[in-house]
Design an enzyme around this catalytic site. Structure first.
Site, PDB file in Angstrom:
ATOM      1  N   SER A  19      17.940  -4.472  16.802  1.00 50.68           N
ATOM      2  CA  SER A  19      19.064  -3.956  16.614  1.00 50.68           C
ATOM      3  C   SER A  19      19.695  -3.340  17.965  1.00 50.68           C
ATOM      4  CB  SER A  19      19.216  -2.903  15.524  1.00 50.68           C
ATOM      5  OG  SER A  19      20.527  -2.140  15.700  1.00 50.68           O
TER       6      SER A  19
ATOM      7  N   ALA B 100       0.883  -1.240  -0.005  1.00 48.28           N
ATOM      8  CA  ALA B 100      -0.029   0.052   0.230  1.00 48.28           C
ATOM      9  C   ALA B 100       0.786   1.116  -0.087  1.00 48.28           C
ATOM     10  CB  ALA B 100      -0.911   0.140   1.247  1.00 48.28           C
ATOM     11  N   VAL B 101       1.882   0.916   0.685  1.00 48.06           N
ATOM     12  CA  VAL B 101       2.854   2.410   0.774  1.00 48.06           C
ATOM     13  C   VAL B 101       3.512   2.611  -0.490  1.00 48.06           C
ATOM     14  CG1 VAL B 101       5.081   3.095   1.820  1.00 48.06           C
ATOM     15  CG2 VAL B 101       3.522   2.139   3.295  1.00 48.06           C
TER      16      VAL B 101
ATOM     17  N   GLY C 261       8.619  -1.107  20.094  1.00 43.89           N
ATOM     18  CA  GLY C 261      10.318  -1.101  19.902  1.00 43.89           C
ATOM     19  C   GLY C 261      10.493   0.046  18.661  1.00 43.89           C
ATOM     20  N   SER C 262       9.915  -0.647  17.632  1.00 46.46           N
ATOM     21  CA  SER C 262      10.021   0.323  16.328  1.00 46.46           C
ATOM     22  C   SER C 262       9.556   1.690  16.489  1.00 46.46           C
ATOM     23  CB  SER C 262       9.211  -0.593  15.406  1.00 46.46           C
ATOM     24  OG  SER C 262       9.489  -1.919  15.075  1.00 46.46           O
TER      25      SER C 262
ATOM     26  N   ILE D 128       1.552  -7.897  16.855  1.00 50.11           N
ATOM     27  CA  ILE D 128       0.302  -8.902  17.606  1.00 50.11           C
ATOM     28  C   ILE D 128      -0.213  -8.445  18.817  1.00 50.11           C
ATOM     29  CG2 ILE D 128       0.957 -10.730  16.037  1.00 50.11           C
ATOM     30  CD1 ILE D 128       1.889 -12.348  18.589  1.00 50.11           C
ATOM     31  N   ASP D 129       0.814  -7.770  19.646  1.00 47.26           N
ATOM     32  CA  ASP D 129       0.405  -7.450  21.207  1.00 47.26           C
ATOM     33  C   ASP D 129      -0.793  -6.325  21.377  1.00 47.26           C
ATOM     34  OD1 ASP D 129       2.713  -9.115  21.264  1.00 47.26           O
ATOM     35  OD2 ASP D 129       4.044  -7.624  21.766  1.00 47.26           O
TER      36      ASP D 129
ATOM     37  N   GLY E 247     -14.654 -19.330  23.859  1.00 48.63           N
ATOM     38  CA  GLY E 247     -15.625 -19.986  24.868  1.00 48.63           C
ATOM     39  C   GLY E 247     -14.642 -20.760  26.125  1.00 48.63           C
TER      40      GLY E 247
ATOM     41  N   ARG F 112      -2.858 -30.572  30.909  1.00 50.97           N
ATOM     42  CA  ARG F 112      -1.873 -30.507  30.062  1.00 50.97           C
ATOM     43  C   ARG F 112      -1.552 -29.226  29.574  1.00 50.97           C
ATOM     44  NH1 ARG F 112      -1.359 -35.093  30.883  1.00 50.97           N
ATOM     45  NH2 ARG F 112      -1.342 -36.691  29.390  1.00 50.97           N
TER      46      ARG F 112
END
Ligand code: F6P
Length: 317
Positions: free
Chosen positions: A71, A20-21, A102-103, A125-126, A184, A242
């Site tokens: 980095s 897209a960019v 971070g980024s 994802i966080d 659920g 488990r």
């Protein structure tokens, strides 16, 4: 603005965003230069011009075609100076930085300390970018985890077992909360919420006496280890338990339609914003309209809505 640089972290939807960019920039006659391996590549001048053709066939791919890294060198003043040197040497007029906390912290630093025009795009994802309802990659991660959970449920029900499933999210319980509600699940352990394991085990034992045969308990990685919780449940209740750690499968995979659409909107808008001279901001959506949040706000800790979701999980279980 004649040339913009783009660097990324990795999660599903980032390739759709790069596309897209590049294609929006191209409409305005702006060149896009892809920076490889994140900030490390910026320091080492690892880059390549991207044209419309070079981003075809990537909309459905997970990860990032630009590769990425963490980095350590960029954390130092020397690393930052080298990065700025690369930007100047390569005639880059502005940067679009796609990633999480971070980024975006690096983006804020380049914009505020070194006066480089920068626009951030939230992708992690966080879902822990402050002021941003939804980051690219979250929807795919939740759906990947949900798919795994549905499979785990088959075994949990067949074998009448308890499963403790650990999901990612660093210090944020967003994925855990979404997955627990959509899946659920009986319980969810979150970094944002106090938790009493003895009380949960009492509930489990009581349920077992009444004939309940299986439980799925979600644990956010920022709260506890699934193995520790599973061990404790087994010790207290004596029931077979488990643990499953879903791990990095949540960060990869084919982006969902929601992530691709978000990526398209964020990516295209970020180019417009940079072209119009705005800097040190991060794109977001408010009331389904594209908007901006200052990078200095975006990198602050985020409070997610927990109580209403949690209550709903407990009502519906
Ligand atoms: O920030 C994304 C994330 O996947 C977190 O959920 C997780 O804690 C972390 O990155 C894992 O990092 P790495 O891939 O470096 O092990």
């Amino acid at each position: 603005m004649r040339r913009i640089g783009i660097l990324t972290r990795d999660c599903a939807g980032i390739n759709a965003c790069i596309r897209a960019v590049v294609r929006t920039a191209n409409i305005y006659g702006i060149q896009t230069i892809g920076i490889f391996r994140g900030y490390e590549g910026l320091i080492n001048s690892e880059m390549k011009l991207l044209d419309r053709r070079s981003v075809s066939g990537i909309i459905n791919l997970g990860g990032t075609i630009l590769k990425t890294s963490r980095s350590q060198f960029f954390m130092t003043e020397e690393g930052q100076m080298r990065a700025v040197e690369t930007i100047k040497k390569n005639n880059i007029d502005g940067l679009i930085i796609i990633g999480g906390n971070g980024s975006l912290t690096g983006a804020h630093l380049l914009a505020s300390k070194y006066k480089i025009p920068v626009v951030g795009i939230p992708a992690t994802i966080d879902n822990d970018v402050n002021g941003v309802d939804l980051c690219i990659g979250v929807d795919t991660a939740v759906n990947v985890a949900l798919d795994a959970l549905d499979k785990i449920r088959d075994t949990a029900t067949s074998l009448e077992r308890i499963f403790v499933v650990e999901v990612m999210g660093r210090n944020c319980g967003y994925i855990a909360l979404q997955v627990a509600l959509a899946g659920g699940c009986e319980e969810v352990l979150l970094p944002e919420k106090e938790f009493d394991i003895e009380k949960m085990c009492e509930e489990i034992s009581l349920g077992a006496k009444k004939g309940k045969i299986s439980w799925i308990i979600i644990v956010a990685e920022g709260k506890a280890k699934a193995s520790d919780i599973a061990k404790k449940i087994n010790e207290i209740t004596g029931l077979e338990t488990r643990e499953v750690v879903l791990g990095h499968i949540q960060r990869g995979g084919r982006p969902t339609s929601l992530d691709r659409i978000l990526a398209a909107r964020y990516g295209s808008f970020a180019v417009e914003v940079l072209k119009n001279g705005k800097t040190n901001v991060c794109v977001c959506i408010k009331n389904n309209r594209l908007d901006l949040v200052e990078l200095k706000e975006a990198i602050k800790p985020k409070n997610i809505e927990v109580e209403n979701y949690y209550r709903l999980i407990k009502i519906l279980t």
